[in-house]
Scaffold this active site. Structure first.
Site, PDB file in Angstrom:
ATOM      1  N   ASP A 155       5.580 118.458  39.323  1.00 19.89           N
ATOM      2  CA  ASP A 155       4.703 119.500  39.852  1.00 19.89           C
ATOM      3  C   ASP A 155       5.490 120.458  40.742  1.00 19.89           C
ATOM      4  O   ASP A 155       6.714 120.565  40.613  1.00 19.89           O
ATOM      5  CB  ASP A 155       3.543 118.820  40.609  1.00 19.89           C
ATOM      6  CG  ASP A 155       2.242 119.601  40.488  1.00 19.89           C
ATOM      7  OD1 ASP A 155       2.224 120.765  40.908  1.00 19.89           O
ATOM      8  OD2 ASP A 155       1.251 119.042  39.990  1.00 19.89           O
ATOM      9  N   HIS A 220      -0.072 123.314  44.889  1.00 18.62           N
ATOM     10  CA  HIS A 220      -0.578 122.578  43.721  1.00 18.62           C
ATOM     11  C   HIS A 220      -0.079 121.132  43.702  1.00 18.62           C
ATOM     12  O   HIS A 220      -0.848 120.187  43.480  1.00 18.62           O
ATOM     13  CB  HIS A 220      -0.118 123.347  42.473  1.00 18.62           C
ATOM     14  CG  HIS A 220      -0.660 122.860  41.169  1.00 18.62           C
ATOM     15  ND1 HIS A 220      -0.057 121.861  40.445  1.00 18.62           N
ATOM     16  CD2 HIS A 220      -1.724 123.256  40.437  1.00 18.62           C
ATOM     17  CE1 HIS A 220      -0.741 121.668  39.318  1.00 18.62           C
ATOM     18  NE2 HIS A 220      -1.761 122.511  39.294  1.00 18.62           N
ATOM     19  N   SER A 546      -5.812 120.364  35.965  1.00 19.38           N
ATOM     20  CA  SER A 546      -4.760 119.939  36.896  1.00 19.38           C
ATOM     21  C   SER A 546      -5.292 118.929  37.905  1.00 19.38           C
ATOM     22  O   SER A 546      -4.541 118.103  38.409  1.00 19.38           O
ATOM     23  CB  SER A 546      -4.231 121.136  37.690  1.00 19.38           C
ATOM     24  OG  SER A 546      -3.174 121.762  37.024  1.00 19.38           O
TER      25      SER A 546
END
Ligand SMILES: *[C@@H]1O[C@H](CO)[C@@H](O)[C@H](O)[C@H]1NC(C)=O
Ligand SMILES: *[C@@H]1O[C@H](CO)[C@@H](O)[C@H](O)[C@H]1NC(C)=O
Length: 760
Positions: A155, A220, A546
């Site tokens: 990520d 994220h 996600s």
């Protein structure tokens, strides 16, 4: 409507990808020219001749470099073209090459396959906000809570000092762990046990704008890592409104961070380097919340690298994509991946939208009353014809000052851009109105102005009211958090749908998990400009596949922790065959239109963590079993070799190719003249030693199903029994997809496989 109202996530992703590819090409062209040819980054897979023995990594690297020195006019200096020299897991390298140089390499001994690098987007829809409710509750984790398991996060990195990554009370990493915090040893503790950065591919593709050496500049990765295995953090609150404990799905599991993405996306070359490192370090589960549109597995660096990881025993959890609700919109379709869809949870943040004529509509939002009174404000729907996507230019033709502006969801600009445009044009608030595409699926975001998202039918009512009224007005009234809402879970509109384009013989997605309005850790106070906050620790609410993916990575860790000897396919099978097909009220799980969700939307159903730890039976698959499956996709020998990393000749596997892949769901076609087809499956007893199962079939419409035998008897754990399922057209068959289930029922277990039959 589709032409005018493109799914905004899909289009912004495609558009974005296009921009990145263009900027990447321009960069390459100015970066290096070989005989007038621009250099491009390729992944080159190679196979070591048997007589070549490497005693050090350096020797392997020299061998990789020899391909470059032989293929280019630069000779030894061509070393500088090397981007990555991969170890055993990948066996190959990434390098910048002109097309003639690639051709020269293709003719060399040891060459297996090559494909160009590509930039993949992260699969979230950003919604900066701050919401604090517990992520998961007691039912999610039982005994071991993921203890002894390492989840590798591919990520944007993570925020090491965040309380969600506290090592307090955590046991040390398992003895097999070889990873480390390469940048800064102080990032590591017993929760966060590894941190490595791979960004050379991104830099070459121009996909890295920030060269600041700050960990997780995007957020994220911090969000997804804490969702999978974050430590409990008390006192998380929604801007002072709500409070609770935030905790990951597998709170005792360890996290290893592989920073392979920047906020602009992730490249195959970096992802492959990260996956390779995760395997070598000793990770057990990979969590991958990124992906592009599907391309053949042999040119898909993510499919190739995850095959190698699965081959080494890792469970791979991947996002299904945010390009729904269009059919065939999936990312990450490979049969060795767990492909995760996104659905809602039973919580909503309500804002009432009161129209001047007395109608009260139910909106969803997390707008914070920054002193503004949202009472009896003028309401406007700024459009000449068609829709109102609130683009900057379109708004300039209207007087929106001090008004609440209705913006249609969709078009080319995202939700936040619309709100920003309305804000900058002087608007007082925004009503985000779903079009038919998004149906009832609403999402929460923090915007610079008060906002409410209305479903399609309520949005249409608001627009009709504006049209019919000479002086339309509206009030927005915060109703706050409502827990225990129904229906839930509901498959959300953006979640990508099957059937699988690349491999229609496998039903995808596999399963769904929470992916709407998910609260998890965040690196910084994203709302400070919106709400003047500043409270620490920081949390954020995001939506996307996600977000559902790390929930499943966490569940995979729970299962792996309870059953350390299970294969990746057994862990997947346990998750798939125990998934819930009914919602919390016992009704079929719905989609964004509040109609029963198809298997192409929800896969096997909603993840049931407790069930997955005790499935009774599993459908196991050995890595070699995928080879026959790939050969049947009509891939060439070189193509299959590229994926599996061993020299494969499909013609050697005639026998194996007759066997069905022992997948825990069933997808068959009854096409042109094929009126009947049989598939074979084998189940392994992982429940009580002595147990008996009886089959129950929920029959697909127009399809006859016979199962033989109809009962299965086991006398020991680990025992395998095979059965055959025959599907026949039954006269009433209509063209299209028919759906059903095959369930093996014992006293203690229900082992459920979804069935999809394509009829033509
Ligand atoms: C939230 O905080 C309030 C006031 O501090 C307290 O009364 C309430 O019990 C808390 N609720 C939860 C769920 O912790
Ligand atoms: C896959 O097979 C095709 C057809 O032979 C070939 O052109 C292509 O280079 C192969 N790609 C890989 C990565 O093996």
């Amino acid at each position: 409507m589709r032409a005018f109202a493109p799914r905004n996530a899909l289009f912004s992703i495609l558009f974005f990808l296009l921009l990145l590819l263009i900027s990447g090409a321009v960069l390459a062209a100015s970066d290096g020219l070989e005989g007038g040819n621009p250099l491009q980054t390729y992944v080159v897979l190679v196979e070591k001749p048997e007589d070549l023995v490497f005693t050090t990594e350096e020797e392997r690297k020299n061998w990789h470099e020899s391909f470059l020195s032989r293929a280019t006019a630069e000779g030894v200096a061509a070393k500088s073209r090397m981007v990555y020299s991969y170890g055993d897991v990948i066996s190959g390298f990434a390098a910048r090459l002109a097309s003639a140089e690639l051709e020269a390499i293709q003719a060399m001994d040891g060459f297996v396959a090559a494909f160009p690098d590509r930039v993949l987007p992260l699969l979230t829809t950003h919604s900066p906000g701050f919401l604090g409710l517990s992520l998961s509750n007691g039912q999610w984790s039982n005994s071991r809570s993921g203890e002894g398991v390492v989840i590798g996060m591919l990520d944007t990195g993570a925020t090491p000092n965040h309380p969600s990554f506290s090592g307090t009370g955590m046991p040390p990493p398992p003895a097999k762990w070889k990873g480390s915090c390469e940048m800064n040893k102080a990032y590591c503790n017993n929760k966060l046990i590894g941190y490595k950065v791979f960004n050379l591919g991104a830099e070459l593709a121009g996909a890295r704008t920030s060269r600041r050496r700050v960990v997780d500049t995007d957020g994220h990765g911090t969000h997804t890592a804490s969702t999978a295995a974050g430590a409990p953090v008390d006192g998380v609150s929604v801007l002072g409104y709500a409070n609770g404990t935030a905790v990951g799905v597998a709170p005792r599991a360890h996290l290893a961070i592989y920073e392979v993405c920047s906020d602009e996306g992730c490249t195959y070359t970096d992802i492959m380097a990260g996956i390779s490192a995760a395997v070598e370090d000793g990770a057990d589960v990979l969590s991958i919340s990124l992906g592009g549109s599907s391309i053949p597995f042999y040119e898909d660096g993510l499919a190739v690298a995850t095959f190698r990881a699965m081959d080494k025993g890792l469970v791979v959890s991947c996002a299904a994509g945010n390009s729904g609700p269009f059919p065939r919109s999936l990312s990450n379709e490979a049969p060795w991946m767990l492909t995760v869809a996104a659905s809602t949870i039973d919580r909503s943040l309500r804002t009432a939208v009161r129209l001047g004529d007395g109608q009260e509509l139910e909106g969803e939002s997390i707008f914070q009353p920054t002193g503004a009174t949202m009472t009896d404000l003028p309401l406007v729907y700024p459009r000449k014809s068609g829709f109102s996507f609130c683009e900057e230019k379109a708004l300039s033709h209207f007087d929106v000052k001090g008004k609440v502006v209705i913006c249609d969801r969709g078009g080319y600009s995202g939700r936040r851009t619309k709100a920003k445009n309305v804000h900058e044009a002087g608007g007082a608030g925004m009503i985000l109105a779903n079009l038919g595409l998004d149906g009832y699926s609403t999402v929460v975001d923090v915007y610079p102005i008060p906002t409410a998202n209305l479903g399609f039918s309520d949005g249409s009512k608001a627009k009709a009211y504006v049209k019919s009224s000479t002086n339309p007005t509206v009030s927005l009234v915060v109703k706050g958090t409502v827990i225990g809402t129904s229906p839930a879970p509901v498959i959300t509109s953006f979640s990508s749908r099957g059937p699988s384009l690349l491999s229609p013989g496998i039903l995808k997605p596999d399963v769904t998990g929470p992916g709407v309005d998910i609260v998890a850790a965040w690196p910084f106070d994203v709302d400070s400009d919106a709400v003047g906050g500043g409270a620490s620790p920081h949390f954020n609410v995001l939506s996307g596949t996600s977000m559902s993916t790390p929930h499943l990575s966490g569940v995979a860790a729970l299962v792996r922790s309870a059953h350390p000897d299970w294969s990746p396919a057994a862990v997947k099978s346990a998750i798939i065959t125990t998934a819930e097909v009914l919602d919390r009220e016992g009704k079929p799980i719905m989609n964004e239109k509040l109609q029963p969700a198809s298997l192409f939307a929800m896969g096997a159903g909603h993840v049931n963590p407790a069930g997955a730890e005790d499935p009774g039976l599993v459908y196991d698959i050995q890595p070699d079993d995928y080879i026959a499956y790939l050969c049947r996709l009509r891939y060439t020998d070189a193509n299959v070799t590229a994926i599996v990393g061993r020299r494969i000749r499909c013609s050697d596997r005639k026998e194996a190719m007759k066997a069905d892949l022992n997948y825990p769901s069933i997808s068959v076609s009854l096409h042109r003249g094929i009126n009947s087809i049989a598939v074979r499956r084998t189940v392994t007893n992982v429940g009580e030693a002595s147990s008996g199962y009886t089959v129950k079939v929920e029959q697909p419409a127009g399809v006859g199903v016979t199962v033989s035998p109809e009962t299965l008897q086991f006398s020991q754990v680990g025992e395998k029994v095979s059965f055959t399922v025959r599907f026949s057209k039954d006269g009433a068959s209509a063209r299209g997809f028919a759906e059903g289930h095959l369930v093996w029922v014992s006293e203690k277990h229900m082992v459920r496989s979804p069935i999809s039959v394509s009829i033509a």
